[in-house]
Motif scaffolding. Structure first.
Motif, PDB file in Angstrom:
ATOM      1  N   ARG A  18      33.833  36.951  36.547  1.00 57.58           N
ATOM      2  CA  ARG A  18      34.548  37.655  35.505  1.00 57.58           C
ATOM      3  C   ARG A  18      35.873  36.985  35.142  1.00 57.58           C
ATOM      4  O   ARG A  18      36.279  36.976  33.987  1.00 57.58           O
ATOM      5  CB  ARG A  18      34.853  39.050  36.037  1.00 57.58           C
ATOM      6  CG  ARG A  18      34.673  40.093  35.013  1.00 57.58           C
ATOM      7  CD  ARG A  18      34.553  41.439  35.663  1.00 57.58           C
ATOM      8  NE  ARG A  18      35.155  42.374  34.739  1.00 57.58           N
ATOM      9  CZ  ARG A  18      36.129  43.192  35.046  1.00 57.58           C
ATOM     10  NH1 ARG A  18      36.613  43.204  36.271  1.00 57.58           N
ATOM     11  NH2 ARG A  18      36.603  43.984  34.133  1.00 57.58           N
ATOM     12  N   VAL A  29      45.400  39.951  51.678  1.00 62.24           N
ATOM     13  CA  VAL A  29      44.035  40.044  52.173  1.00 62.24           C
ATOM     14  C   VAL A  29      43.084  40.039  50.973  1.00 62.24           C
ATOM     15  O   VAL A  29      43.533  40.162  49.845  1.00 62.24           O
ATOM     16  CB  VAL A  29      43.817  41.307  53.032  1.00 62.24           C
ATOM     17  CG1 VAL A  29      44.705  41.272  54.266  1.00 62.24           C
ATOM     18  CG2 VAL A  29      44.084  42.570  52.225  1.00 62.24           C
ATOM     19  N   LEU A  60      48.240  42.400  31.959  1.00 61.04           N
ATOM     20  CA  LEU A  60      48.711  42.460  33.342  1.00 61.04           C
ATOM     21  C   LEU A  60      50.002  41.634  33.488  1.00 61.04           C
ATOM     22  O   LEU A  60      50.947  42.036  34.174  1.00 61.04           O
ATOM     23  CB  LEU A  60      47.621  41.925  34.275  1.00 61.04           C
ATOM     24  CG  LEU A  60      47.686  42.342  35.738  1.00 61.04           C
ATOM     25  CD1 LEU A  60      47.622  43.857  35.880  1.00 61.04           C
ATOM     26  CD2 LEU A  60      46.562  41.694  36.532  1.00 61.04           C
ATOM     27  N   GLY A  72      40.280  41.150  48.222  1.00 64.68           N
ATOM     28  CA  GLY A  72      39.878  42.361  47.519  1.00 64.68           C
ATOM     29  C   GLY A  72      40.972  43.158  46.838  1.00 64.68           C
ATOM     30  O   GLY A  72      40.688  44.152  46.186  1.00 64.68           O
ATOM     31  N   VAL A  73      42.228  42.705  46.967  1.00 61.95           N
ATOM     32  CA  VAL A  73      43.315  43.472  46.351  1.00 61.95           C
ATOM     33  C   VAL A  73      43.613  43.024  44.919  1.00 61.95           C
ATOM     34  O   VAL A  73      44.441  43.623  44.235  1.00 61.95           O
ATOM     35  CB  VAL A  73      44.630  43.399  47.171  1.00 61.95           C
ATOM     36  CG1 VAL A  73      44.521  44.212  48.441  1.00 61.95           C
ATOM     37  CG2 VAL A  73      45.009  41.958  47.472  1.00 61.95           C
ATOM     38  N   LEU A  92      44.047  48.491  35.349  1.00 61.57           N
ATOM     39  CA  LEU A  92      43.594  48.392  33.966  1.00 61.57           C
ATOM     40  C   LEU A  92      42.133  48.812  33.800  1.00 61.57           C
ATOM     41  O   LEU A  92      41.493  48.473  32.811  1.00 61.57           O
ATOM     42  CB  LEU A  92      43.800  46.968  33.433  1.00 61.57           C
ATOM     43  CG  LEU A  92      45.252  46.486  33.329  1.00 61.57           C
ATOM     44  CD1 LEU A  92      45.307  45.087  32.750  1.00 61.57           C
ATOM     45  CD2 LEU A  92      46.103  47.432  32.482  1.00 61.57           C
TER      46      LEU A  92
HETATM   47  N1  ADP Z   1      45.121  45.580  37.920  1.00 60.56           N
HETATM   48  C1  ADP Z   1      43.793  45.585  37.816  1.00 60.56           C
HETATM   49  N2  ADP Z   1      43.171  46.470  37.009  1.00 60.56           N
HETATM   50  C2  ADP Z   1      41.839  46.494  36.898  1.00 60.56           C
HETATM   51  N3  ADP Z   1      41.006  45.691  37.567  1.00 60.56           N
HETATM   52  C3  ADP Z   1      41.542  44.774  38.397  1.00 60.56           C
HETATM   53  C4  ADP Z   1      42.956  44.677  38.567  1.00 60.56           C
HETATM   54  N4  ADP Z   1      43.192  43.687  39.457  1.00 60.56           N
HETATM   55  C5  ADP Z   1      41.986  43.200  39.823  1.00 60.56           C
HETATM   56  N5  ADP Z   1      40.985  43.842  39.198  1.00 60.56           N
HETATM   57  C6  ADP Z   1      39.541  43.614  39.352  1.00 60.56           C
HETATM   58  O1  ADP Z   1      39.205  43.723  40.726  1.00 60.56           O
HETATM   59  C7  ADP Z   1      38.196  42.800  41.102  1.00 60.56           C
HETATM   60  C8  ADP Z   1      38.655  41.958  42.278  1.00 60.56           C
HETATM   61  O2  ADP Z   1      39.755  41.170  41.870  1.00 60.56           O
HETATM   62  P1  ADP Z   1      40.028  39.715  42.498  1.00 60.56           P
HETATM   63  O3  ADP Z   1      41.224  39.194  41.799  1.00 60.56           O
HETATM   64  O4  ADP Z   1      38.812  38.874  42.474  1.00 60.56           O
HETATM   65  O5  ADP Z   1      40.392  40.142  43.993  1.00 60.56           O
HETATM   66  P2  ADP Z   1      40.673  39.232  45.264  1.00 60.56           P
HETATM   67  O6  ADP Z   1      40.946  37.840  44.789  1.00 60.56           O
HETATM   68  O7  ADP Z   1      41.870  39.849  45.929  1.00 60.56           O
HETATM   69  O8  ADP Z   1      39.457  39.336  46.107  1.00 60.56           O
HETATM   70  C9  ADP Z   1      37.893  41.981  39.838  1.00 60.56           C
HETATM   71  O9  ADP Z   1      36.743  42.508  39.243  1.00 60.56           O
HETATM   72  C10 ADP Z   1      39.116  42.211  38.962  1.00 60.56           C
HETATM   73  O10 ADP Z   1      38.796  42.143  37.575  1.00 60.56           O
END
Ligand code: ADP
Ligand code: MG
Length: 346
Positions: free
Chosen positions: A43, A10, A339, A12-13, A326
């Protein structure tokens, strides 16, 4: 033979970030890797150090393999398909000018997923990569990625509207005439004209289009394609993950494992100690707050550990890989590399 790694989950993960980190890992282990990102956060593009577009761009990385990244552009991908399958340049142009096509190519439900698959197939076909990592569009349900093509196909399979606007097919009876009359009044002559022309033009394309979709479906169900579920260690996410696993199995697809993102490590024996520049009196106020913070962190870490253990029990073959949180550390390539160290070799 190019392999495919599909990152489901889903929104946001951390799906997009994890997909990119997987591609980093693959490059580090000597593969020619490309990651197809969907709606990446600004980002992430910054972290990769490239301006992401609809075609692969090389990412400068110190690795025995190579890393490329791209960002799905739905409209450009649709246009590419039309160019490929239209009988003539003129027919393609007529579609591009058609207002119904414009709406379909940008707003049709499922078109995001459909185009991701199309782009994926294009990357595989080019034979430039050892592995293609695909991020999937943000959805309510992790399985929407697989359901989407059916939805798109229903639109092209002579839908109700397709029949309505094609008189002389025997179906144009009094009832349909009435419906068309209402549509005309509601939407106007031009809209009906656009829709009618859209289906006429699309039907000229549909054989190639259909063949292509079949090839994509075959690729996705072959053993060259591997599925990973990106999830979090919290309880609702785990329930989703288990449901996803069941549905994947129903489709006879195998889940390789769970990438459990943002897992909180145990703070260990950390205790709040008074820093030298804070006085005794002040510390009596601050100390308990720090202790509470450490306590909360410790219980969250314990919940995450329990969550990981439960996930491990939910499947006999899918592996479970915790990825650390992180903090704000994924602002550049070294964050993704950090990561990537926690990811399995895929
Ligand atoms: N393991 C992690 N540690 C710290 N920040 C993370 C980690 N994984 C994702 N993020 C941060 O969370 C936010 C959402 O990540 P994203 O990959 O865009 O999520 P999704 O694609 O599931 O919507 C981004 O700002 C990303 O840098
Ligand atoms: Mg994303």
């Amino acid at each position: 033979m190019t392999r495919v790694i599909v990152c489901c989950g889903v929104g946001g993960v951390g799906k997009t970030t994890t997909s990119a980190a997987l591609a980093v890992r693959l490059a580090k282990t000597g593969h020619r890797a490309v990651v197809l990102t969907i709606d990446p956060a600004r980002r992430l593009a910054d972290a990769l150090g490239v301006e992401l577009g609809n075609e692969p761009r090389a990412v400068a990385i110190d690795a025995p393999g190579t890393l490329h990244a791209l960002m799905l552009d739905r409209k450009a991908t649709w246009d590419g398909i039309i160019h490929r399958f239209a009988p003539s340049a003129e027919a393609a142009q007529r579609l591009f000018d058609n207002r119904y096509y414009k709406a379909v190519s940008t707003r049709l439900g499922g078109s995001h997923e459909f185009m991701a698959m199309e782009k994926l197939y294009e990357l595989v076909e080019s034979e430039r990569w050892d592995v293609v990592v695909v991020d999937t569009p943000p959805t309510q349900h992790a399985l929407d990625f697989f359901r989407a093509p059916d939805r798109v196909h229903r639109v092209f399979d002579r839908s109700v509207i397709g029949i309505l606007v094609e008189p002389g097919k025997g179906l144009f009876n009094a009832a349909t005439r009435k419906v068309v009359g209402v549509l005309h009044r509601m939407a106007g002559e031009r809209v009906i004209g656009d829709i009618s022309e859209f289906f006429r033009l699309m039907s000229g394309l549909s054989t190639g289009f259909r063949k292509r979709s079949r090839a994509v479906a075959d690729l996705l169900s072959s053993d060259r394609s591997h599925y990973w579920l990106v999830t979090s260690a919290s309880a609702p996410a785990r329930a989703d993950a288990v449901a996803f696993l069941a549905e994947l199995e129903e489709r006879e697809l195998t889940l390789q494992g769970f990438l459990v993102n943002r897992v909180i490590p145990d703070p260990g024996e950390l205790a709040a100690e008074r820093p030298a520049d804070i006085g005794e009196a002040e510390w009596t106020e601050w100390g308990p707050a720090f202790d509470a913070l450490i306590h909360a962190r410790r219980s969250e870490a314990a919940r995450h550990r329990a969550g990981l253990a439960q996930l491990a029990q939910s499947s006999t073959h899918a592996s479970v890989h915790p990825l650390p949180d992180l903090g704000s550390g994924i602002a550049d390539l070294s964050g993704l590399e950090r990561l990537a160290e926690h990811l399995p070799d895929v």
